[in-house]
Motif scaffolding. Structure first.
Motif, mmCIF file in Angstrom:
data_model
loop_
_atom_site.group_PDB
_atom_site.id
_atom_site.type_symbol
_atom_site.label_atom_id
_atom_site.label_comp_id
_atom_site.label_asym_id
_atom_site.label_seq_id
_atom_site.Cartn_x
_atom_site.Cartn_y
_atom_site.Cartn_z
ATOM 1 N N ARG A 56 -44.815 37.672 -12.623
ATOM 2 C CA ARG A 56 -45.582 36.082 -13.299
ATOM 3 C C ARG A 56 -45.158 36.203 -14.374
ATOM 4 O O ARG A 56 -45.358 36.572 -15.009
ATOM 5 N N VAL A 57 -44.371 35.467 -14.543
ATOM 6 C CA VAL A 57 -43.390 34.498 -15.108
ATOM 7 C C VAL A 57 -43.458 32.960 -16.294
ATOM 8 O O VAL A 57 -43.777 32.551 -14.327
ATOM 9 N N THR A 58 -43.546 32.899 -16.917
ATOM 10 C CA THR A 58 -43.403 31.128 -17.004
ATOM 11 C C THR A 58 -42.118 31.146 -18.013
ATOM 12 O O THR A 58 -41.386 31.981 -18.860
ATOM 13 N N VAL A 59 -41.444 30.022 -17.413
ATOM 14 C CA VAL A 59 -39.640 30.120 -17.800
ATOM 15 C C VAL A 59 -39.823 28.597 -19.058
ATOM 16 O O VAL A 59 -39.910 27.702 -18.304
ATOM 17 N N ARG A 60 -39.165 28.468 -20.009
ATOM 18 C CA ARG A 60 -38.756 27.411 -20.480
ATOM 19 C C ARG A 60 -37.434 27.461 -21.322
ATOM 20 O O ARG A 60 -36.287 28.281 -21.419
ATOM 21 N N LEU A 61 -36.474 25.507 -20.430
ATOM 22 C CA LEU A 61 -35.593 25.875 -21.272
ATOM 23 C C LEU A 61 -36.008 24.771 -22.241
ATOM 24 O O LEU A 61 -36.652 23.759 -22.164
ATOM 25 N N ASP A 62 -34.623 24.729 -22.981
ATOM 26 C CA ASP A 62 -34.657 23.828 -24.275
ATOM 27 C C ASP A 62 -33.519 24.377 -24.856
ATOM 28 O O ASP A 62 -32.255 24.906 -24.587
ATOM 29 N N SER A 63 -33.406 23.483 -26.171
ATOM 30 C CA SER A 63 -31.688 24.039 -27.170
ATOM 31 C C SER A 63 -30.631 23.129 -25.993
ATOM 32 O O SER A 63 -29.417 24.036 -26.025
ATOM 33 N N PRO A 64 -30.778 21.833 -26.346
ATOM 34 C CA PRO A 64 -29.553 20.983 -24.940
ATOM 35 C C PRO A 64 -28.558 20.769 -25.619
ATOM 36 O O PRO A 64 -28.855 20.628 -27.173
ATOM 37 N N ALA A 65 -27.622 21.268 -25.624
ATOM 38 C CA ALA A 65 -25.687 20.250 -25.928
ATOM 39 C C ALA A 65 -24.638 19.955 -25.109
ATOM 40 O O ALA A 65 -24.912 20.479 -24.057
ATOM 41 N N ARG A 66 -23.950 19.631 -25.348
ATOM 42 C CA ARG A 66 -22.854 18.981 -24.923
ATOM 43 C C ARG A 66 -22.089 20.411 -24.192
ATOM 44 O O ARG A 66 -21.906 21.307 -24.945
ATOM 45 N N TRP A 67 -22.095 20.153 -22.740
ATOM 46 C CA TRP A 67 -21.204 20.986 -21.861
ATOM 47 C C TRP A 67 -20.312 20.686 -21.951
ATOM 48 O O TRP A 67 -19.000 20.218 -21.594
ATOM 49 N N LYS A 68 -18.890 22.281 -22.648
ATOM 50 C CA LYS A 68 -17.518 22.033 -22.797
ATOM 51 C C LYS A 68 -16.940 21.940 -21.507
ATOM 52 O O LYS A 68 -15.887 20.821 -21.335
ATOM 53 N N LYS A 69 -17.350 22.255 -20.527
ATOM 54 C CA LYS A 69 -17.048 21.813 -19.168
ATOM 55 C C LYS A 69 -17.095 20.387 -18.970
ATOM 56 O O LYS A 69 -15.723 20.295 -17.754
ATOM 57 N N HIS A 70 -18.002 20.675 -18.752
ATOM 58 C CA HIS A 70 -17.951 18.355 -18.878
ATOM 59 C C HIS A 70 -18.728 17.622 -19.715
ATOM 60 O O HIS A 70 -20.151 17.855 -20.287
ATOM 61 N N PRO A 71 -17.834 17.203 -20.726
ATOM 62 C CA PRO A 71 -18.976 16.808 -21.806
ATOM 63 C C PRO A 71 -19.282 15.982 -21.550
ATOM 64 O O PRO A 71 -19.960 15.451 -22.935
ATOM 65 N N GLY A 72 -19.401 14.995 -20.763
ATOM 66 C CA GLY A 72 -20.370 13.812 -20.676
ATOM 67 C C GLY A 72 -22.103 14.508 -20.248
ATOM 68 O O GLY A 72 -22.660 14.095 -20.108
ATOM 69 N N VAL A 73 -21.992 15.655 -20.006
ATOM 70 C CA VAL A 73 -23.768 16.796 -19.702
ATOM 71 C C VAL A 73 -24.081 17.567 -20.502
ATOM 72 O O VAL A 73 -23.200 18.470 -20.791
ATOM 73 N N GLN A 74 -25.100 17.598 -20.121
ATOM 74 C CA GLN A 74 -25.899 17.891 -21.755
ATOM 75 C C GLN A 74 -26.066 19.417 -20.787
ATOM 76 O O GLN A 74 -26.844 18.934 -19.808
ATOM 77 N N ARG A 75 -26.323 20.585 -21.136
ATOM 78 C CA ARG A 75 -26.818 21.936 -20.801
ATOM 79 C C ARG A 75 -28.118 22.501 -21.681
ATOM 80 O O ARG A 75 -27.443 22.081 -22.767
ATOM 81 N N PHE A 76 -29.226 22.901 -20.623
ATOM 82 C CA PHE A 76 -29.979 24.127 -21.356
ATOM 83 C C PHE A 76 -29.047 24.887 -22.406
ATOM 84 O O PHE A 76 -27.867 25.695 -21.226
ATOM 85 N N THR A 77 -28.976 25.290 -23.291
ATOM 86 C CA THR A 77 -28.783 26.431 -23.750
ATOM 87 C C THR A 77 -29.473 27.782 -24.202
ATOM 88 O O THR A 77 -28.688 28.920 -24.560
ATOM 89 N N ARG A 78 -30.249 28.000 -23.839
ATOM 90 C CA ARG A 78 -31.655 28.720 -23.810
ATOM 91 C C ARG A 78 -32.877 28.825 -23.196
ATOM 92 O O ARG A 78 -33.371 28.114 -22.704
ATOM 93 N N MET A 79 -33.330 29.936 -22.405
ATOM 94 C CA MET A 79 -34.275 30.601 -21.167
ATOM 95 C C MET A 79 -35.176 31.647 -22.661
ATOM 96 O O MET A 79 -34.608 32.179 -23.277
ATOM 97 N N TYR B 58 -32.978 34.207 -23.941
ATOM 98 C CA TYR B 58 -31.997 34.106 -23.198
ATOM 99 C C TYR B 58 -30.850 33.342 -23.624
ATOM 100 O O TYR B 58 -31.289 31.730 -23.722
ATOM 101 N N PRO B 59 -30.196 34.087 -24.232
ATOM 102 C CA PRO B 59 -29.273 32.188 -24.543
ATOM 103 C C PRO B 59 -27.634 32.595 -23.369
ATOM 104 O O PRO B 59 -27.902 32.890 -22.387
ATOM 105 N N LEU B 60 -28.086 30.567 -23.285
ATOM 106 C CA LEU B 60 -27.690 30.663 -21.381
ATOM 107 C C LEU B 60 -26.149 30.058 -21.474
ATOM 108 O O LEU B 60 -25.637 30.556 -22.584
ATOM 109 N N TRP B 61 -25.248 30.979 -20.463
ATOM 110 C CA TRP B 61 -23.637 30.805 -20.239
ATOM 111 C C TRP B 61 -23.678 29.751 -20.605
ATOM 112 O O TRP B 61 -23.849 28.721 -20.250
ATOM 113 N N SER B 62 -22.022 28.901 -20.764
ATOM 114 C CA SER B 62 -21.371 27.502 -21.018
ATOM 115 C C SER B 62 -20.333 27.758 -19.820
ATOM 116 O O SER B 62 -19.931 26.509 -19.618
#
Length: 151
Positions: free
Chosen positions: A106-129, A147-151
Motif C-alpha cells: 500500500r502506497v500514497t503517491v504524490r506528484l509535484d514540481s511541475p515544469a515545462r515539458w521540453k518535448k511539448h513546450p506548451g505542456v506542464q509535466r510533473f517532475t517529481r514523484m 523519484y525524479p521523473l523523466w522528461s
C-alpha cells in the motif's frame, strides 16, 4: 419502378439527416472547457513519453517493469500537485528477476514540481514523484521514496 422509388426515398432521407446533423453541429459550438482545463493541468509522462492524467496504473521501472503502481485512486489533480492511493507491485528478483515474485505494498503517491515539458513546450509535466509506504515496504526501501521523473 418500385426499386427506383425506394432508392429515391433513401437518398432523400439520407440528405435530410445530413442536413439536420450539419445544422445541429453548426448551431451548437463544441464544449472545449474540459479539454482546456486538462491542458492547463500538468501531466504525468510515462515510459512511452505519453501524457497521462489520473492514470489507473503506471510503470516505474521502464526497463524491465519490475516496479509498477496499480489501482491508483486519485484524490487530487491540480496545477501544483496530485495525490493518489494505490499499490506498488515490486518484483523481489529472488533468486533473479525472471524467477522472482511480485509483492504489493500500500502506497500514497504524490506528484509535484511541475515544469515545462521540453518535448511539448506548451505542456506542464510533473517532475517529481514521492511514494509513502503505509506499512510494509520492499526490502531495502525507505518508508518515503522520492523519484525524479523523466522528461
Amino acid at each position: 419502378m418500385r426499386g427506383s422509388l425506394v432508392g429515391t426515398a433513401v437518398t432523400l432521407a439520407a440528405g435530410a439527416m445530413l442536413t439536420a446533423a450539419m445544422t445541429t453541429a453548426s448551431a451548437t459550438p463544441p464544449d472545449t472547457s474540459a479539454v482546456q482545463a486538462r491542458r492547463s493541468q500538468p501531466v504525468l509522462v510515462d515510459c512511452s513519453f505519453q501524457r497521462n492524467v489520473r492514470p489507473a496504473d503506471f510503470i516505474l521501472a521502464c526497463g524491465d517493469g519490475n516496479s509498477r503502481l496499480l489501482g491508483l485512486h486519485w484524490t487530487k489533480w491540480g496545477s501544483r500537485a496530485a495525490m493518489a492511493d494505490g499499490l506498488n507491485a515490486v518484483n523481489d528478483c529472488k533468486p533473479y528477476c525472471a524467477a522472482g515474485k511480485f509483492h504489493s505494498y500500500r502506497v500514497t503517491v504524490r506528484l509535484d514540481s511541475p515544469a515545462r515539458w521540453k518535448k511539448h513546450p506548451g505542456v506542464q509535466r510533473f517532475t517529481r514523484m514521492t511514494l509513502t509506504y503505509e506499512g510494509a515496504r520492499p526490502e531495502g526501501f525507505n518508508q518515503v521514496v522520492v523519484y525524479p521523473l523523466w522528461s
